[in-house]
Design a protein around this motif. Sequence first.
Motif, mmCIF file in Angstrom:
data_model
loop_
_atom_site.group_PDB
_atom_site.id
_atom_site.type_symbol
_atom_site.label_atom_id
_atom_site.label_comp_id
_atom_site.label_asym_id
_atom_site.label_seq_id
_atom_site.Cartn_x
_atom_site.Cartn_y
_atom_site.Cartn_z
ATOM 1 N N LYS A 102 29.797 31.661 15.672
ATOM 2 C CA LYS A 102 31.061 32.202 15.149
ATOM 3 C C LYS A 102 31.350 33.653 15.532
ATOM 4 O O LYS A 102 32.479 34.029 15.787
ATOM 5 C CB LYS A 102 31.016 32.155 13.603
ATOM 6 N N SER A 103 30.312 34.499 15.492
ATOM 7 C CA SER A 103 30.581 35.938 15.451
ATOM 8 C C SER A 103 31.351 36.458 16.669
ATOM 9 O O SER A 103 32.177 37.358 16.542
ATOM 10 C CB SER A 103 29.280 36.719 15.268
ATOM 11 N N GLY A 109 20.588 39.247 19.837
ATOM 12 C CA GLY A 109 19.491 38.913 20.740
ATOM 13 C C GLY A 109 19.391 37.425 21.007
ATOM 14 O O GLY A 109 18.990 37.017 22.098
ATOM 15 N N SER A 110 19.800 36.618 20.042
ATOM 16 C CA SER A 110 19.605 35.166 20.210
ATOM 17 C C SER A 110 20.428 34.608 21.369
ATOM 18 O O SER A 110 19.859 34.005 22.290
ATOM 19 C CB SER A 110 19.897 34.440 18.897
ATOM 20 N N ASP A 149 19.115 36.116 24.688
ATOM 21 C CA ASP A 149 17.833 35.524 25.115
ATOM 22 C C ASP A 149 18.023 34.101 25.631
ATOM 23 O O ASP A 149 17.434 33.715 26.648
ATOM 24 C CB ASP A 149 16.831 35.513 23.956
ATOM 25 N N THR A 205 24.890 43.059 18.281
ATOM 26 C CA THR A 205 24.049 43.673 17.252
ATOM 27 C C THR A 205 23.369 44.849 17.942
ATOM 28 O O THR A 205 23.328 44.900 19.175
ATOM 29 C CB THR A 205 22.955 42.716 16.717
ATOM 30 N N LYS A 252 6.891 32.158 18.377
ATOM 31 C CA LYS A 252 7.921 32.500 19.351
ATOM 32 C C LYS A 252 7.216 32.931 20.629
ATOM 33 O O LYS A 252 6.223 33.655 20.576
ATOM 34 C CB LYS A 252 8.796 33.614 18.794
HETATM 35 P P1 NAP Z 1 20.895 37.074 16.164
HETATM 36 O O1 NAP Z 1 20.000 35.938 15.792
HETATM 37 O O2 NAP Z 1 21.372 37.140 17.550
HETATM 38 O O3 NAP Z 1 22.152 37.107 15.187
HETATM 39 C C1 NAP Z 1 21.966 37.128 13.777
HETATM 40 C C2 NAP Z 1 23.250 36.820 13.058
HETATM 41 O O4 NAP Z 1 24.184 37.861 13.242
HETATM 42 C C3 NAP Z 1 23.928 35.522 13.525
HETATM 43 O O5 NAP Z 1 24.309 34.827 12.385
HETATM 44 C C4 NAP Z 1 25.142 36.023 14.303
HETATM 45 O O6 NAP Z 1 26.237 35.112 14.192
HETATM 46 C C5 NAP Z 1 25.457 37.310 13.583
HETATM 47 N N1 NAP Z 1 26.149 38.322 14.394
HETATM 48 C C6 NAP Z 1 25.856 38.742 15.650
HETATM 49 N N2 NAP Z 1 26.669 39.743 16.019
HETATM 50 C C7 NAP Z 1 27.525 39.949 14.983
HETATM 51 C C8 NAP Z 1 28.609 40.851 14.756
HETATM 52 N N3 NAP Z 1 28.942 41.753 15.675
HETATM 53 N N4 NAP Z 1 29.288 40.780 13.584
HETATM 54 C C9 NAP Z 1 28.925 39.860 12.637
HETATM 55 N N5 NAP Z 1 27.891 38.988 12.782
HETATM 56 C C10 NAP Z 1 27.200 39.038 13.944
HETATM 57 O O7 NAP Z 1 20.143 38.418 15.720
HETATM 58 P P2 NAP Z 1 19.401 39.571 16.511
HETATM 59 O O8 NAP Z 1 18.550 40.242 15.502
HETATM 60 O O9 NAP Z 1 20.331 40.359 17.314
HETATM 61 O O10 NAP Z 1 18.436 38.802 17.528
HETATM 62 C C11 NAP Z 1 17.216 38.267 17.103
HETATM 63 C C12 NAP Z 1 16.564 37.524 18.242
HETATM 64 O O11 NAP Z 1 16.298 38.426 19.332
HETATM 65 C C13 NAP Z 1 15.229 36.945 17.832
HETATM 66 O O12 NAP Z 1 15.094 35.655 18.373
HETATM 67 C C14 NAP Z 1 14.219 37.913 18.434
HETATM 68 O O13 NAP Z 1 12.966 37.320 18.687
HETATM 69 C C15 NAP Z 1 14.937 38.299 19.704
HETATM 70 N N6 NAP Z 1 14.466 39.569 20.328
HETATM 71 C C16 NAP Z 1 14.548 39.670 21.682
HETATM 72 C C17 NAP Z 1 14.111 40.803 22.334
HETATM 73 C C18 NAP Z 1 14.190 40.890 23.823
HETATM 74 O O14 NAP Z 1 13.740 41.849 24.430
HETATM 75 N N7 NAP Z 1 14.744 39.898 24.482
HETATM 76 C C19 NAP Z 1 13.581 41.884 21.608
HETATM 77 C C20 NAP Z 1 13.520 41.759 20.219
HETATM 78 C C21 NAP Z 1 13.979 40.609 19.588
HETATM 79 P P3 NAP Z 1 26.576 34.000 15.319
HETATM 80 O O15 NAP Z 1 25.406 33.072 15.374
HETATM 81 O O16 NAP Z 1 27.820 33.374 14.825
HETATM 82 O O17 NAP Z 1 26.767 34.727 16.636
#
Ligand code: NAP
Length: 374
Positions: free
Chosen positions: A39-40, A97-98, A101, A137, A158
Amino acid sequence: MNFNYSMPTKIISGKDCIRNNSAVFSKFGKKALIVTGRKSAVLNGSKADVLFALEEEGMECVVFNKVMSNPTIACTYEGAKVARESNVDFIIAIGGGSPIDAAKGIAILAVQEVNEEDLFSGQYKEEVLPIVAVPTTAGTGSEVTQYSILTNDKLETKTSIATPLIFPKVAFLDPKYMLELSITNTINTTVDALSHAVEGMLSVRANLISDALALTSISMIMNALNKLVEAKEMDKLSLLDLSLRETLLEASTLAGMVIAQTGTTVVHAMGYSLTYFKGIDHGRANGLLLGTYLTFVKKEKPDLVGRILKEMQLESISEFEECMSSLFGAKEEITEEEIKLYSKKAITTKNIPNSQVAPNEEELREMFMSVFSL
Ligand code: NAP
Ligand code: FE
Protein backbone atom coordinates in the motif's frame (compact mmCIF):
# COMPACT_ATOMS: atom_id res chain seq x y z
CA MET A 1 45.71 1.28 7.23
CA ASN A 2 45.13 -1.15 4.32
CA PHE A 3 41.65 -0.92 2.90
CA ASN A 4 39.58 -0.71 -0.25
CA TYR A 5 36.67 1.63 -0.69
CA SER A 6 34.07 1.55 -3.40
CA MET A 7 30.46 2.71 -3.46
CA PRO A 8 28.99 2.46 -6.93
CA THR A 9 25.50 3.87 -6.29
CA LYS A 10 24.76 7.34 -7.62
CA ILE A 11 22.77 9.28 -5.02
CA ILE A 12 20.25 11.95 -6.05
CA SER A 13 18.81 13.67 -3.03
CA GLY A 14 16.22 16.32 -2.23
CA LYS A 15 12.51 17.06 -2.31
CA ASP A 16 10.94 16.24 -5.71
CA CYS A 17 14.20 14.72 -6.95
CA ILE A 18 12.41 12.06 -9.03
CA ARG A 19 10.18 14.47 -10.97
CA ASN A 20 13.18 16.76 -11.49
CA ASN A 21 15.42 14.01 -12.83
CA SER A 22 13.20 11.85 -15.01
CA ALA A 23 15.92 11.49 -17.66
CA VAL A 24 17.89 9.29 -15.26
CA PHE A 25 15.39 6.46 -15.79
CA SER A 26 15.73 6.46 -19.57
CA LYS A 27 19.39 5.36 -19.31
CA PHE A 28 18.28 1.91 -18.19
CA GLY A 29 15.95 0.97 -21.04
CA LYS A 30 12.36 1.34 -22.17
CA LYS A 31 10.41 -0.82 -19.74
CA ALA A 32 10.64 -1.05 -15.96
CA LEU A 33 9.33 -3.44 -13.32
CA ILE A 34 8.18 -1.36 -10.34
CA VAL A 35 8.51 -3.39 -7.13
CA THR A 36 6.59 -2.16 -4.06
CA GLY A 37 4.88 -3.26 -0.87
CA ARG A 38 1.12 -3.54 -0.74
CA LYS A 39 0.00 0.00 0.00
CA SER A 40 2.49 2.60 1.14
CA ALA A 41 4.01 3.51 -2.26
CA VAL A 42 0.57 4.58 -3.43
CA LEU A 43 -0.29 6.46 -0.23
CA ASN A 44 2.97 8.39 0.11
CA GLY A 45 3.15 9.61 -3.49
CA SER A 46 6.40 7.85 -4.42
CA LYS A 47 4.81 5.59 -7.02
CA ALA A 48 2.98 8.55 -8.60
CA ASP A 49 6.28 10.43 -8.92
CA VAL A 50 7.92 7.44 -10.60
CA LEU A 51 4.97 7.00 -12.99
CA PHE A 52 5.16 10.71 -13.82
CA ALA A 53 8.88 10.47 -14.59
CA LEU A 54 8.42 7.36 -16.75
CA GLU A 55 5.63 9.04 -18.68
CA GLU A 56 7.79 12.12 -19.23
CA GLU A 57 10.39 9.85 -20.81
CA GLY A 58 7.84 7.86 -22.85
CA MET A 59 8.66 4.66 -20.96
CA GLU A 60 6.52 1.67 -20.01
CA CYS A 61 6.19 -0.22 -16.76
CA VAL A 62 4.68 -3.23 -15.05
CA VAL A 63 3.95 -3.25 -11.31
CA PHE A 64 4.69 -6.03 -8.80
CA ASN A 65 3.15 -4.84 -5.53
CA LYS A 66 3.13 -7.99 -3.45
CA VAL A 67 6.23 -7.60 -1.29
CA MET A 68 5.52 -8.23 2.40
CA SER A 69 7.70 -7.10 5.32
CA ASN A 70 10.68 -9.42 5.79
CA PRO A 71 10.22 -10.71 2.22
CA THR A 72 10.26 -14.42 1.54
CA ILE A 73 12.28 -16.33 -1.02
CA ALA A 74 8.99 -17.35 -2.72
CA CYS A 75 7.97 -13.71 -3.15
CA THR A 76 11.29 -12.99 -4.85
CA TYR A 77 10.84 -15.86 -7.32
CA GLU A 78 7.29 -14.68 -7.98
CA GLY A 79 8.50 -11.15 -8.77
CA ALA A 80 11.21 -12.57 -11.05
CA LYS A 81 8.57 -14.51 -12.98
CA VAL A 82 6.66 -11.27 -13.60
CA ALA A 83 9.89 -9.55 -14.70
CA ARG A 84 10.65 -12.35 -17.19
CA GLU A 85 7.14 -12.57 -18.58
CA SER A 86 6.98 -8.81 -19.07
CA ASN A 87 10.45 -8.62 -20.56
CA VAL A 88 11.52 -5.60 -18.53
CA ASP A 89 14.88 -3.85 -18.92
CA PHE A 90 15.36 -2.75 -15.31
CA ILE A 91 13.79 -2.57 -11.88
CA ILE A 92 12.55 0.37 -9.83
CA ALA A 93 12.28 -0.60 -6.16
CA ILE A 94 10.06 1.67 -4.07
CA GLY A 95 9.55 1.19 -0.35
CA GLY A 96 11.19 0.24 2.83
CA GLY A 97 14.00 -2.30 2.98
CA SER A 98 11.60 -5.12 2.19
CA PRO A 99 10.65 -4.14 -1.38
CA ILE A 100 14.20 -2.95 -2.11
CA ASP A 101 15.67 -6.25 -0.89
CA ALA A 102 13.10 -8.29 -2.82
CA ALA A 103 13.88 -6.23 -5.94
CA LYS A 104 17.57 -7.12 -5.62
CA GLY A 105 16.76 -10.84 -5.62
CA ILE A 106 14.41 -10.28 -8.55
CA ALA A 107 17.18 -8.46 -10.45
CA ILE A 108 19.25 -11.65 -10.37
CA LEU A 109 16.50 -14.22 -10.81
CA ALA A 110 14.87 -12.39 -13.74
CA VAL A 111 17.86 -13.09 -15.96
CA GLN A 112 19.57 -16.17 -14.52
CA GLU A 113 18.48 -19.65 -13.49
CA VAL A 114 19.42 -19.99 -9.81
CA ASN A 115 17.98 -22.80 -7.68
CA GLU A 116 16.78 -22.01 -4.20
CA GLU A 117 19.66 -24.09 -2.76
CA ASP A 118 22.19 -21.85 -4.54
CA LEU A 119 20.42 -18.54 -3.97
CA PHE A 120 22.72 -17.48 -1.11
CA SER A 121 25.91 -18.98 -2.56
CA GLY A 122 27.30 -15.65 -3.75
CA GLN A 123 28.02 -17.32 -7.11
CA TYR A 124 26.06 -15.64 -9.88
CA LYS A 125 26.61 -14.81 -13.52
CA GLU A 126 27.49 -11.19 -14.19
CA GLU A 127 24.19 -10.39 -15.83
CA VAL A 128 21.56 -8.83 -13.53
CA LEU A 129 18.89 -6.21 -14.20
CA PRO A 130 19.88 -2.68 -13.14
CA ILE A 131 18.09 -1.39 -10.03
CA VAL A 132 16.91 2.12 -9.21
CA ALA A 133 16.00 2.42 -5.53
CA VAL A 134 13.54 4.81 -3.90
CA PRO A 135 13.66 4.36 -0.12
CA THR A 136 10.49 5.35 1.71
CA THR A 137 11.77 4.47 5.17
CA ALA A 138 14.98 5.78 6.68
CA GLY A 139 16.58 2.72 8.21
CA THR A 140 17.94 -0.15 6.21
CA GLY A 141 20.21 1.77 3.84
CA SER A 142 19.38 -0.94 1.30
CA GLU A 143 19.41 1.74 -1.42
CA VAL A 144 23.23 1.79 -1.15
CA THR A 145 24.09 -1.79 -0.17
CA GLN A 146 24.90 -5.02 -1.98
CA TYR A 147 22.68 -7.08 0.35
CA SER A 148 19.25 -8.60 -0.12
CA ILE A 149 17.97 -10.06 3.14
CA LEU A 150 15.29 -12.69 2.72
CA THR A 151 13.28 -14.79 5.15
CA ASN A 152 14.63 -18.31 4.88
CA ASP A 153 12.10 -20.80 6.24
CA LYS A 154 14.39 -23.78 5.68
CA LEU A 155 17.01 -22.33 8.03
CA GLU A 156 14.40 -20.57 10.20
CA THR A 157 16.20 -17.25 9.98
CA LYS A 158 16.96 -14.41 7.61
CA THR A 159 19.70 -14.99 5.08
CA SER A 160 21.52 -12.50 2.85
CA ILE A 161 22.34 -12.54 -0.80
CA ALA A 162 25.54 -10.50 -0.87
CA THR A 163 27.05 -9.51 -4.19
CA PRO A 164 28.26 -6.23 -5.67
CA LEU A 165 26.09 -7.05 -8.69
CA ILE A 166 22.98 -5.86 -6.81
CA PHE A 167 24.15 -2.45 -5.67
CA PRO A 168 21.41 -0.13 -6.96
CA LYS A 169 22.68 1.98 -9.85
CA VAL A 170 20.82 5.04 -8.56
CA ALA A 171 19.17 5.93 -5.24
CA PHE A 172 16.63 8.75 -5.12
CA LEU A 173 16.34 10.22 -1.61
CA ASP A 174 13.19 12.28 -1.15
CA PRO A 175 12.21 12.82 2.50
CA LYS A 176 8.64 13.88 1.67
CA TYR A 177 7.59 10.23 1.25
CA MET A 178 8.20 9.68 4.96
CA LEU A 179 5.94 12.39 6.31
CA GLU A 180 3.15 9.91 7.13
CA LEU A 181 5.38 7.03 8.25
CA SER A 182 4.03 6.15 11.71
CA ILE A 183 5.94 7.15 14.83
CA THR A 184 6.58 3.50 15.69
CA ASN A 185 7.88 2.66 12.21
CA THR A 186 10.02 5.80 12.27
CA ILE A 187 11.55 4.84 15.61
CA ASN A 188 12.22 1.27 14.51
CA THR A 189 13.82 2.23 11.23
CA THR A 190 15.89 5.05 12.76
CA VAL A 191 17.32 2.64 15.31
CA ASP A 192 18.12 0.13 12.55
CA ALA A 193 20.20 2.87 10.90
CA LEU A 194 21.85 3.74 14.21
CA SER A 195 22.67 0.10 14.72
CA HIS A 196 24.28 -0.09 11.25
CA ALA A 197 26.50 2.89 12.02
CA VAL A 198 27.52 1.57 15.45
CA GLU A 199 27.99 -2.03 14.31
CA GLY A 200 30.03 -0.78 11.37
CA MET A 201 32.51 0.66 13.87
CA LEU A 202 32.56 -2.66 15.76
CA SER A 203 33.25 -4.71 12.65
CA VAL A 204 36.62 -6.23 11.77
CA ARG A 205 36.27 -4.43 8.43
CA ALA A 206 35.87 -0.93 9.89
CA ASN A 207 38.19 1.51 8.13
CA LEU A 208 38.96 5.20 7.91
CA ILE A 209 36.12 6.00 5.53
CA SER A 210 33.47 3.76 7.08
CA ASP A 211 34.24 5.22 10.52
CA ALA A 212 33.96 8.77 9.18
CA LEU A 213 30.58 7.97 7.67
CA ALA A 214 29.47 6.12 10.81
CA LEU A 215 30.41 8.91 13.21
CA THR A 216 28.49 11.47 11.14
CA SER A 217 25.47 9.19 10.95
CA ILE A 218 25.54 8.48 14.71
CA SER A 219 25.71 12.16 15.53
CA MET A 220 22.84 13.07 13.15
CA ILE A 221 20.62 10.32 14.54
CA MET A 222 21.36 11.02 18.21
CA ASN A 223 20.57 14.71 17.67
CA ALA A 224 17.20 13.70 16.23
CA LEU A 225 16.25 11.18 18.93
CA ASN A 226 14.79 13.71 21.37
CA LYS A 227 12.26 14.71 18.73
CA LEU A 228 11.30 11.06 18.26
CA VAL A 229 10.81 10.59 22.01
CA GLU A 230 8.73 13.77 22.14
CA ALA A 231 6.61 12.68 19.16
CA LYS A 232 6.04 9.31 20.80
CA GLU A 233 5.12 10.74 24.19
CA MET A 234 2.74 13.32 22.71
CA ASP A 235 1.57 10.94 19.97
CA LYS A 236 2.11 13.76 17.50
CA LEU A 237 3.35 12.75 14.05
CA SER A 238 3.52 16.36 12.84
CA LEU A 239 6.57 16.93 15.09
CA LEU A 240 8.50 14.78 12.62
CA ASP A 241 8.66 17.45 9.93
CA LEU A 242 10.33 17.47 6.52
CA SER A 243 13.64 18.76 7.84
CA LEU A 244 13.82 16.01 10.49
CA ARG A 245 12.79 13.41 7.90
CA GLU A 246 15.59 14.63 5.65
CA THR A 247 18.15 14.28 8.43
CA LEU A 248 16.97 10.75 9.22
CA LEU A 249 17.03 9.72 5.56
CA GLU A 250 20.52 11.10 4.96
CA ALA A 251 21.82 9.51 8.17
CA SER A 252 20.31 6.19 7.18
CA THR A 253 21.94 6.29 3.74
CA LEU A 254 25.30 7.13 5.35
CA ALA A 255 24.85 4.14 7.67
CA GLY A 256 24.00 1.98 4.65
CA MET A 257 27.26 3.10 3.06
CA VAL A 258 28.97 1.99 6.27
CA ILE A 259 27.59 -1.55 6.24
CA ALA A 260 28.25 -1.84 2.51
CA GLN A 261 31.93 -1.71 3.60
CA THR A 262 31.81 -3.44 6.96
CA GLY A 263 28.76 -5.72 7.13
CA THR A 264 26.83 -6.02 10.38
CA THR A 265 27.90 -7.74 13.57
CA VAL A 266 26.60 -9.62 16.62
CA VAL A 267 23.55 -7.37 17.12
CA HIS A 268 22.02 -8.19 13.74
CA ALA A 269 22.90 -11.88 14.18
CA MET A 270 20.98 -11.99 17.47
CA GLY A 271 18.16 -9.82 16.16
CA TYR A 272 17.27 -12.08 13.22
CA SER A 273 15.83 -14.75 15.56
CA LEU A 274 13.77 -12.16 17.43
CA THR A 275 12.25 -11.18 14.09
CA TYR A 276 11.88 -14.68 12.69
CA PHE A 277 10.43 -16.40 15.76
CA LYS A 278 8.80 -13.56 17.69
CA GLY A 279 7.82 -11.17 14.90
CA ILE A 280 9.74 -8.34 16.58
CA ASP A 281 10.43 -5.58 14.08
CA HIS A 282 14.00 -5.63 12.70
CA GLY A 283 15.04 -2.18 13.96
CA ARG A 284 13.40 -2.68 17.34
CA ALA A 285 15.23 -6.00 17.74
CA ASN A 286 18.55 -4.25 17.11
CA GLY A 287 17.68 -1.45 19.52
CA LEU A 288 16.84 -3.90 22.31
CA LEU A 289 20.20 -5.66 21.89
CA LEU A 290 22.66 -2.87 21.09
CA GLY A 291 23.31 -1.70 24.66
CA THR A 292 24.11 -5.19 25.90
CA TYR A 293 26.52 -5.80 23.07
CA LEU A 294 28.25 -2.46 23.69
CA THR A 295 28.71 -3.55 27.32
CA PHE A 296 30.26 -6.81 26.12
CA VAL A 297 32.61 -5.01 23.71
CA LYS A 298 33.61 -2.44 26.32
CA LYS A 299 35.34 -5.12 28.42
CA GLU A 300 37.89 -5.67 25.64
CA LYS A 301 37.76 -2.38 23.74
CA PRO A 302 36.87 0.43 26.12
CA ASP A 303 38.35 3.08 23.82
CA LEU A 304 36.26 2.01 20.87
CA VAL A 305 33.04 2.11 22.90
CA GLY A 306 34.17 5.43 24.43
CA ARG A 307 34.55 6.90 20.95
CA ILE A 308 31.01 5.86 20.03
CA LEU A 309 29.51 7.19 23.29
CA LYS A 310 31.35 10.46 22.83
CA GLU A 311 29.81 10.91 19.39
CA MET A 312 26.42 10.12 20.94
CA GLN A 313 27.11 12.81 23.55
CA LEU A 314 26.38 10.26 26.28
CA GLU A 315 28.36 9.50 29.43
CA SER A 316 27.63 5.80 29.70
CA ILE A 317 26.02 2.75 28.14
CA SER A 318 23.25 2.88 30.75
CA GLU A 319 22.35 6.33 29.48
CA PHE A 320 22.12 4.83 26.00
CA GLU A 321 19.92 2.01 27.30
CA GLU A 322 17.61 4.51 29.00
CA CYS A 323 17.32 6.33 25.71
CA MET A 324 16.37 3.08 23.93
CA SER A 325 13.82 2.17 26.57
CA SER A 326 12.14 5.56 26.27
CA LEU A 327 11.76 4.81 22.55
CA PHE A 328 10.76 1.15 22.85
CA GLY A 329 8.83 0.78 26.13
CA ALA A 330 8.29 -2.67 27.65
CA LYS A 331 10.19 -5.58 26.15
CA GLU A 332 8.64 -8.77 24.84
CA GLU A 333 8.66 -11.94 26.96
CA ILE A 334 11.08 -14.63 25.97
CA THR A 335 11.81 -17.98 27.62
CA GLU A 336 15.17 -19.56 28.43
CA GLU A 337 14.43 -22.33 25.92
CA GLU A 338 13.90 -19.74 23.19
CA ILE A 339 17.14 -17.99 24.11
CA LYS A 340 19.03 -21.27 23.83
CA LEU A 341 17.72 -21.74 20.30
CA TYR A 342 18.41 -18.15 19.24
CA SER A 343 21.99 -18.31 20.54
CA LYS A 344 22.58 -21.57 18.70
CA LYS A 345 21.41 -19.94 15.49
CA ALA A 346 23.31 -16.68 15.98
CA ILE A 347 26.65 -18.39 16.64
CA THR A 348 26.61 -19.95 13.15
CA THR A 349 26.22 -16.64 11.29
CA LYS A 350 28.96 -14.82 9.40
CA ASN A 351 28.28 -11.77 11.58
CA ILE A 352 30.08 -13.34 14.54
CA PRO A 353 33.56 -13.60 12.97
CA ASN A 354 32.86 -10.20 11.42
CA SER A 355 32.81 -8.66 14.92
CA GLN A 356 35.96 -7.26 16.52
CA VAL A 357 34.83 -8.73 19.83
CA ALA A 358 33.16 -12.05 19.10
CA PRO A 359 31.15 -13.85 21.80
CA ASN A 360 30.82 -17.62 22.12
CA GLU A 361 27.43 -19.30 22.33
CA GLU A 362 27.29 -19.10 26.12
CA GLU A 363 28.09 -15.38 26.00
CA LEU A 364 25.34 -14.85 23.42
CA ARG A 365 22.94 -16.57 25.84
CA GLU A 366 24.07 -14.33 28.66
CA MET A 367 23.51 -11.23 26.52
CA PHE A 368 19.99 -12.35 25.58
CA MET A 369 19.29 -13.16 29.25
CA SER A 370 20.38 -9.74 30.42
CA VAL A 371 18.22 -7.98 27.80
CA PHE A 372 15.12 -10.00 28.67
CA SER A 373 15.88 -10.02 32.43
CA LEU A 374 16.03 -13.79 32.85
P1 NAP B 1 9.55 -2.58 5.51
O1 NAP B 1 9.28 -4.00 5.88
O2 NAP B 1 10.07 -2.31 4.16
O3 NAP B 1 8.23 -1.71 5.72
C1 NAP B 1 7.56 -1.72 6.98
C2 NAP B 1 6.19 -1.12 6.87
O4 NAP B 1 6.27 0.26 6.60
C3 NAP B 1 5.33 -1.74 5.76
O5 NAP B 1 4.07 -1.97 6.30
C4 NAP B 1 5.28 -0.64 4.70
O6 NAP B 1 4.04 -0.67 3.98
C5 NAP B 1 5.37 0.60 5.54
N1 NAP B 1 5.95 1.77 4.86
C6 NAP B 1 7.07 1.84 4.10
N2 NAP B 1 7.31 3.11 3.72
C7 NAP B 1 6.30 3.86 4.23
C8 NAP B 1 5.99 5.26 4.18
N3 NAP B 1 6.79 6.11 3.55
N4 NAP B 1 4.86 5.69 4.80
C9 NAP B 1 4.06 4.81 5.47
N5 NAP B 1 4.31 3.48 5.57
C10 NAP B 1 5.43 3.01 4.95
O7 NAP B 1 10.49 -1.97 6.65
P2 NAP B 1 12.03 -1.58 6.71
O8 NAP B 1 12.35 -1.52 8.15
O9 NAP B 1 12.33 -0.43 5.85
O10 NAP B 1 12.79 -2.84 6.09
C11 NAP B 1 13.02 -3.99 6.85
C12 NAP B 1 13.66 -5.04 5.99
O11 NAP B 1 14.93 -4.57 5.50
C13 NAP B 1 13.95 -6.30 6.78
O12 NAP B 1 13.64 -7.43 6.00
C14 NAP B 1 15.44 -6.21 7.07
O13 NAP B 1 16.05 -7.47 7.27
C15 NAP B 1 15.92 -5.54 5.80
N6 NAP B 1 17.26 -4.88 5.91
C16 NAP B 1 18.02 -4.84 4.78
C17 NAP B 1 19.28 -4.26 4.81
C18 NAP B 1 20.12 -4.24 3.57
O14 NAP B 1 21.26 -3.81 3.59
N7 NAP B 1 19.60 -4.71 2.46
C19 NAP B 1 19.78 -3.70 5.99
C20 NAP B 1 18.97 -3.75 7.13
C21 NAP B 1 17.70 -4.33 7.07
P3 NAP B 1 3.87 -1.39 2.55
O15 NAP B 1 4.12 -2.85 2.77
O16 NAP B 1 2.47 -1.08 2.17
O17 NAP B 1 4.88 -0.79 1.60
FE1 FE C 1 19.47 -3.71 9.64
